[in-house]
Design a protein around this motif. Structure first.
Motif, PDB file in Angstrom:
ATOM      1  N   LYS A 186      57.369  10.757 -24.433  1.00 41.92           N
ATOM      2  CA  LYS A 186      58.688  10.374 -23.924  1.00 41.92           C
ATOM      3  C   LYS A 186      59.793  11.331 -24.381  1.00 41.92           C
ATOM      4  CE  LYS A 186      57.224   5.533 -24.384  1.00 41.92           C
ATOM      5  NZ  LYS A 186      57.518   4.240 -25.057  1.00 41.92           N
ATOM      6  N   LEU A 187      59.430  12.327 -25.158  1.00 47.98           N
ATOM      7  CA  LEU A 187      60.443  13.250 -25.689  1.00 47.98           C
ATOM      8  C   LEU A 187      61.089  14.060 -24.570  1.00 47.98           C
ATOM      9  CD1 LEU A 187      58.583  14.630 -28.839  1.00 47.98           C
ATOM     10  CD2 LEU A 187      60.547  13.084 -28.822  1.00 47.98           C
ATOM     11  N   PRO A 188      62.355  14.450 -24.737  1.00 46.79           N
ATOM     12  CA  PRO A 188      63.011  15.268 -23.710  1.00 46.79           C
ATOM     13  C   PRO A 188      62.324  16.621 -23.559  1.00 46.79           C
ATOM     14  CG  PRO A 188      64.345  15.147 -25.721  1.00 46.79           C
ATOM     15  CD  PRO A 188      63.241  14.147 -25.873  1.00 46.79           C
ATOM     16  N   TYR A 189      62.193  17.059 -22.312  1.00 51.21           N
ATOM     17  CA  TYR A 189      61.625  18.358 -21.937  1.00 51.21           C
ATOM     18  C   TYR A 189      60.114  18.441 -22.168  1.00 51.21           C
ATOM     19  CZ  TYR A 189      66.594  19.189 -22.547  1.00 51.21           C
ATOM     20  OH  TYR A 189      67.959  19.078 -22.493  1.00 51.21           O
ATOM     21  N   VAL A 190      59.473  17.331 -22.548  1.00 55.59           N
ATOM     22  CA  VAL A 190      58.015  17.326 -22.728  1.00 55.59           C
ATOM     23  C   VAL A 190      57.369  16.802 -21.446  1.00 55.59           C
ATOM     24  CG1 VAL A 190      56.085  16.234 -23.952  1.00 55.59           C
ATOM     25  CG2 VAL A 190      58.059  17.086 -25.225  1.00 55.59           C
ATOM     26  N   THR A 191      56.406  17.553 -20.930  1.00 59.64           N
ATOM     27  CA  THR A 191      55.718  17.156 -19.697  1.00 59.64           C
ATOM     28  C   THR A 191      54.334  16.585 -19.968  1.00 59.64           C
ATOM     29  OG1 THR A 191      54.875  19.416 -19.407  1.00 59.64           O
ATOM     30  CG2 THR A 191      56.963  18.866 -18.318  1.00 59.64           C
ATOM     31  N   GLU A 192      53.758  16.890 -21.135  1.00 64.36           N
ATOM     32  CA  GLU A 192      52.434  16.373 -21.455  1.00 64.36           C
ATOM     33  C   GLU A 192      52.222  16.405 -22.959  1.00 64.36           C
ATOM     34  OE1 GLU A 192      47.745  17.304 -20.370  1.00 64.36           O
ATOM     35  OE2 GLU A 192      49.348  18.011 -19.036  1.00 64.36           O
ATOM     36  N   LEU A 242      62.597  26.979 -21.904  1.00 64.80           N
ATOM     37  CA  LEU A 242      63.637  26.208 -22.592  1.00 64.80           C
ATOM     38  C   LEU A 242      64.665  27.160 -23.200  1.00 64.80           C
ATOM     39  CD1 LEU A 242      61.676  23.427 -24.546  1.00 64.80           C
ATOM     40  CD2 LEU A 242      62.719  23.302 -22.272  1.00 64.80           C
ATOM     41  N   ASP A 243      65.955  26.823 -23.069  1.00 66.07           N
ATOM     42  CA  ASP A 243      66.983  27.648 -23.694  1.00 66.07           C
ATOM     43  C   ASP A 243      67.252  27.140 -25.113  1.00 66.07           C
ATOM     44  OD1 ASP A 243      68.636  25.391 -23.495  1.00 66.07           O
ATOM     45  OD2 ASP A 243      69.606  26.103 -21.664  1.00 66.07           O
ATOM     46  N   TYR A 244      68.238  27.736 -25.762  1.00 69.61           N
ATOM     47  CA  TYR A 244      68.498  27.411 -27.171  1.00 69.61           C
ATOM     48  C   TYR A 244      68.906  25.953 -27.355  1.00 69.61           C
ATOM     49  CZ  TYR A 244      70.675  27.476 -31.788  1.00 69.61           C
ATOM     50  OH  TYR A 244      71.013  27.189 -33.082  1.00 69.61           O
ATOM     51  N   GLU A 245      69.851  25.482 -26.525  1.00 69.76           N
ATOM     52  CA  GLU A 245      70.331  24.110 -26.671  1.00 69.76           C
ATOM     53  C   GLU A 245      69.205  23.101 -26.430  1.00 69.76           C
ATOM     54  OE1 GLU A 245      71.930  26.487 -25.045  1.00 69.76           O
ATOM     55  OE2 GLU A 245      73.665  26.716 -26.377  1.00 69.76           O
ATOM     56  N   GLN A 246      68.387  23.348 -25.412  1.00 74.77           N
ATOM     57  CA  GLN A 246      67.267  22.451 -25.124  1.00 74.77           C
ATOM     58  C   GLN A 246      66.249  22.460 -26.262  1.00 74.77           C
ATOM     59  OE1 GLN A 246      66.184  24.331 -21.418  1.00 74.77           O
ATOM     60  NE2 GLN A 246      67.128  22.731 -20.183  1.00 74.77           N
ATOM     61  N   SER A 247      66.028  23.641 -26.832  1.00 73.15           N
ATOM     62  CA  SER A 247      65.084  23.760 -27.952  1.00 73.15           C
ATOM     63  C   SER A 247      65.540  22.930 -29.146  1.00 73.15           C
ATOM     64  CB  SER A 247      64.926  25.232 -28.360  1.00 73.15           C
ATOM     65  OG  SER A 247      64.416  26.007 -27.298  1.00 73.15           O
ATOM     66  N   ILE A 248      66.839  22.989 -29.437  1.00 71.26           N
ATOM     67  CA  ILE A 248      67.381  22.230 -30.574  1.00 71.26           C
ATOM     68  C   ILE A 248      67.229  20.728 -30.339  1.00 71.26           C
ATOM     69  CG2 ILE A 248      69.458  21.712 -31.892  1.00 71.26           C
ATOM     70  CD1 ILE A 248      68.229  24.455 -32.463  1.00 71.26           C
ATOM     71  N   LEU A 277      64.968  19.180 -28.480  1.00 69.54           N
ATOM     72  CA  LEU A 277      63.551  18.818 -28.596  1.00 69.54           C
ATOM     73  C   LEU A 277      63.117  18.781 -30.058  1.00 69.54           C
ATOM     74  CD1 LEU A 277      60.716  18.285 -27.561  1.00 69.54           C
ATOM     75  CD2 LEU A 277      60.454  20.748 -27.170  1.00 69.54           C
ATOM     76  N   LEU A 278      63.459  19.799 -30.829  1.00 66.49           N
ATOM     77  CA  LEU A 278      63.035  19.859 -32.228  1.00 66.49           C
ATOM     78  C   LEU A 278      63.651  18.733 -33.054  1.00 66.49           C
ATOM     79  CD1 LEU A 278      63.235  23.722 -32.720  1.00 66.49           C
ATOM     80  CD2 LEU A 278      61.165  22.339 -32.778  1.00 66.49           C
ATOM     81  N   THR A 279      64.877  18.392 -32.748  1.00 67.07           N
ATOM     82  CA  THR A 279      65.534  17.288 -33.459  1.00 67.07           C
ATOM     83  C   THR A 279      64.786  15.974 -33.222  1.00 67.07           C
ATOM     84  OG1 THR A 279      67.691  18.378 -33.236  1.00 67.07           O
ATOM     85  CG2 THR A 279      67.695  16.018 -33.739  1.00 67.07           C
ATOM     86  N   GLU A 280      64.387  15.756 -31.977  1.00 68.10           N
ATOM     87  CA  GLU A 280      63.654  14.532 -31.638  1.00 68.10           C
ATOM     88  C   GLU A 280      62.262  14.529 -32.277  1.00 68.10           C
ATOM     89  OE1 GLU A 280      64.605  11.915 -29.921  1.00 68.10           O
ATOM     90  OE2 GLU A 280      66.599  12.605 -29.341  1.00 68.10           O
ATOM     91  N   VAL A 281      61.597  15.676 -32.273  1.00 65.43           N
ATOM     92  CA  VAL A 281      60.260  15.774 -32.877  1.00 65.43           C
ATOM     93  C   VAL A 281      60.328  15.464 -34.368  1.00 65.43           C
ATOM     94  CG1 VAL A 281      58.410  17.387 -33.525  1.00 65.43           C
ATOM     95  CG2 VAL A 281      59.282  17.365 -31.182  1.00 65.43           C
TER      96      VAL A 281
END
Length: 747
Positions: free
Chosen positions: A91-97, A163-169, A171-175
């Motif tokens: 369910k994480l943002p930007y995760v497809t699988e 993924l760009d920088y903002e999207q990466s941050i 995703l990593l924050t959620e992980v």
């Protein structure tokens, strides 16, 4: 004089406005990191790769999360927490699988159809031992989703492309929040998003650190030289404003700062200091001679300003030579650095000149009598070159030969880990995946059918299997997956899930049955490996970071196998992927380096021809600057430092800056000769009036680039050391070899 006063006020007002605008634009300054910056631009393989990812997606769209449990992962409580992590990660943002051993199953064919067998029986600890034995026996997931010692499991997340920088941050924050939620502190990350976060953070820290260190260094150097706080303030203020204007210019132009960003403060501040010292030194000498402030400045700008303009132009040309690089990261650095050098020159000429007129003459000149230290020292150097001209010539010749031999020992066996911040979490995590899993480097093999053949044809699948088997023979290549995996898995499912049946079906009839079943049960997964009309497919793998040269040999062996062992009338194979493109860039480094420097050398030669109007003087000016380039290459060769795109900027920096001292030396010599002085008188004056500035500016550059020794970026440390030592060598050659060549070749 009134015009000069009015101009001074206009200049100060203009720079004040520009500085405010530049400061306001800094918020829009962007940092970025993308391995595509190092792809060989314009290369046919890059064109092919871009077309390939349009159909199959990028090969770096993953984030791996390895979670350790030192007592072993087969503990019920640990597996329960890891399984919850795996399920919620979907369910994480930007995760497809999301995939892990706790969510995957073995297919099994029964009389009632296909069923699923869990790879790990989460709720039955009595089967853990059997589960582990089966995992090791199959060897499908070892070094991919579990390590050999079963002390860690991997959660493999597939993400959206690019993924760009903002999207990466995000995703990593959620992980990390999920890892904390399920109390899994012993973890390691690897993937595009993590690289983006870590390397952009490094860039920001490096820019701040090098800016502060450079400013402190320049303050100390200027204070030791002039012993006047007012002069130090004027010089330092001018150079800092130049840096501010440059950063503002980059922001306005929409330039993104990449891994080379840490060099900009050093280049701006150190090169700007060099310009300031030459002009201020000459200005103070003329004040001592009794000239008024206005006349002294005009005279200094007339005599030294021309040389300073030429040195700035040649330095900019040296950096602009990097435009021949096929790496956008390096070519962008070249053009940005060239802009920086010119920005520093304009700021020094106008702002420093305006500021230096503000204080009274008495506040600028020292109260004590001028020391005889510098004239005495430089006079001895001049006498040494006169008495030891043959040893200097022979020594220079031998030194050149030794350097030339060292250049032949340069290699390009570069590894990605060398670009990671030293002793950082990402370096530790990268090494963890290198030691326990299949590493980071993606490898793709594009498969293209010929004629009427389809990927799902029995004979085409057999050809793909041959290519895969060749890849498995290469130790650095791990985790190989392709369309054949589906057929092997079903063959195993039809034979009681026995490991020895993880092979392609032997007959056409069985193959056709599996083909129908695959398209019914695994269409979504199948489409990740085969395009819609079944004319293209992919083999995915990851490769350990064993070095560019080693991998290029591996790629060559694969290409030779494909050419000799596969049927090109039915199917063709082509290595592709971001890893292959990074490795291919090594082919272009030396070529672009040589072509760029030759182009820069030609332009500098034309400039010097216009300046000196003497072909002998032109040759004399070029020789002492070619040897330092050989010396830089020799250091790489003798110390076994791989030449890669980032380190290749050393040669542009050395060429662009080293030639400055030569121009100042020969420019002063020519002025003296034009006044009617003989050769020896001209050399004496050149040493006394220019030698001090040459030594001071070179030492400033030397210590300035040594600041990079404290960098967390290993290539930056190498560049700092190489540039510092090489520029010192260039100074020695200018002070020793130049006078000898002048005496030997000029009338």
């Amino acid at each position: 004089m009134h015009k000069l006063l009015a101009l001074k006020k206009t200049v100060l007002l203009a720079f004040g406005i520009l500085s405010v605008l530049a400061a306001m634009s800094l918020n829009d300054l962007k940092f970025s990191f993308d391995f595509s910056q190092f792809f060989p631009q314009g290369d046919p393989d890059l064109v092919f790769y871009n077309e390939f990812i349009d159909e199959f997606g990028t090969d770096d769209n993953f984030l791996l999360v390895a979670v350790e449990n030192n007592s072993g992962v087969f503990e019920e409580e640990f597996l329960e927490r890891f399984h919850k992590l795996s399920k919620e990660a979907r369910k994480l943002p930007y995760v497809t699988e999301s995939q892990s051993l706790t969510t995957l199953f073995y297919p099994l064919k029964t009389s009632f159809g296909y069923t699923k067998l869990p790879i790990i029986h989460l709720d039955d600890p009595s089967q853990y031992k059997t589960d582990l034995e089966k995992i090791r026996e199959d060897n499908l997931y070892v070094n991919a989703l579990i390590d050999e010692n079963a002390t860690s499991l991997v959660l493999a997340l597939e993400t959206e492309n690019k993924l760009d920088y903002e999207q990466s941050i995000v995703l990593l924050t959620e992980v990390r929040a999920l890892l904390a939620k399920y109390e899994l502190p012993d973890h390691h990350l690897l993937g595009r998003a993590y690289f983006y976060e870590a390397l952009v953070a490094m860039q920001k820290q490096e820019v701040i650190k090098t800016s502060i260190a450079s400013i402190l260094l320049i303050f100390i150097v200027l204070l030791l030289i002039y012993r006047k706080v007012i002069i130090v303030f004027i010089a330092l203020f001018s150079i800092t404003i130049a840096l501010l204007l440059f950063m503002g210019l980059l922001s306005v132009l929409g330039k993104e700062l990449n891994a080379m960003a840490a060099f900009y403060p050093i280049l701006m501040l150190i090169v700007g200091t060099s310009d300031v010292i030459h002009i201020v030194d000459d200005y103070l000498n003329k004040l001592k001679a009794g000239l008024s402030k206005e006349n002294a400045l005009l005279s200094a700008l007339k005599e030294v300003g021309t040389s300073t303009l030429l040195t700035s132009a040649t330095t900019a040309i040296g950096f602009a030579s990097l435009l021949t690089s096929k790496s956008s990261s390096i070519s962008d650095f070249g053009i940005n650095a060239a802009l920086g050098v010119l920005t520093a020159f304009v700021t020094v000429i106008f702002l420093t000149s305006a500021l230096i007129l503000l204080p009274k003459k008495e506040l600028l000149l020292p109260k004590k009598t001028t020391s005889n230290l510098w004239p005495g020292l430089l006079g001895k150097v001049n006498d040494f070159t006169k008495k030891r001209h043959r040893p200097i010539l022979y020594g220079s010749f031998i030194f050149t030969l030794v350097c030339a031999f060292g250049v032949t020992k340069i290699d390009t066996n570069y590894q990605i880990k060398e670009s990671l911040p030293t002793n950082s979490p990402i370096a530790t995590d990268f090494q963890f995946f290198q030691d326990h899993y299949s590493g980071f480097r993606p490898l793709e093999v594009a498969i293209m059918t010929q004629g009427s053949s389809k990927i799902s044809d029995f004979d085409v699948i057999q050809q793909i299997e041959m290519a895969e088997q060749q890849l498995t023979q290469e130790a650095p290549i791990k985790n190989i997956q392709s369309v054949t995996t589906f057929y092997k898995a079903l063959n195993k499912a039809h034979n009681l899930n026995k490991t020895e049946y993880f092979t392609l079906p032997q007959d056409h009839k069985t193959f056709d049955i599996y083909k129908r079943d695959i398209k019914k049960m695994a269409r979504k997964q199948y489409n990740k490996y085969v395009n819609g009309n079944e004319t293209k497919a992919r083999i995915k793998a990851r490769v350990l970071d064993v070095g560019t040269d080693t991998l290029n040999l591996l790629y060559k062996r694969f290409d030779n196998f494909i050419a000799s062992q596969t049927d090109s009338s039915k199917v063709k194979f082509k290595l592709t992927g971001s890893g292959v493109l990074l490795d291919k860039n090594s082919y272009y480094i030396q070529d672009s380096l040589i072509s760029g420097l030759l182009a820069g050398l030609l332009i500098v030669a034309l400039i010097m021809t216009l300046l000196f109007r003497n072909y002998k003087l032109l040759l004399i000016s070029l020789l002492p600057n070619l040897v330092p380039l050989l010396f830089a290459g020799a250091l790489l060769g003798y110390f076994g430092i791989p030449l890669e795109s980032t380190i290749s900027v050393v040669f542009a920096i050395v060429f662009g800056i080293a030639v400055d001292d030569t121009i100042h030396f020969l420019g002063r010599y020519k002025l003296c000769r034009d006044r009617g002085l003989d050769k020896e008188e001209a050399l004496n004056i050149t040493f006394s009036e220019t030698g001090r500035a040459l030594i001071i500016t070179t030492l400033t550059l030397f210590f300035g680039f040594l600041i990079l020794l404290f960098s967390a970026h290993a290539p930056s440390v190498t560049i700092g050391l190489l540039v510092s030592v090489t520029l010192l060598t260039a100074l020695v050659l200018d002070l020793l070899l130049l006078p000898v060549l002048i005496r030997s070749w000029l009338k």
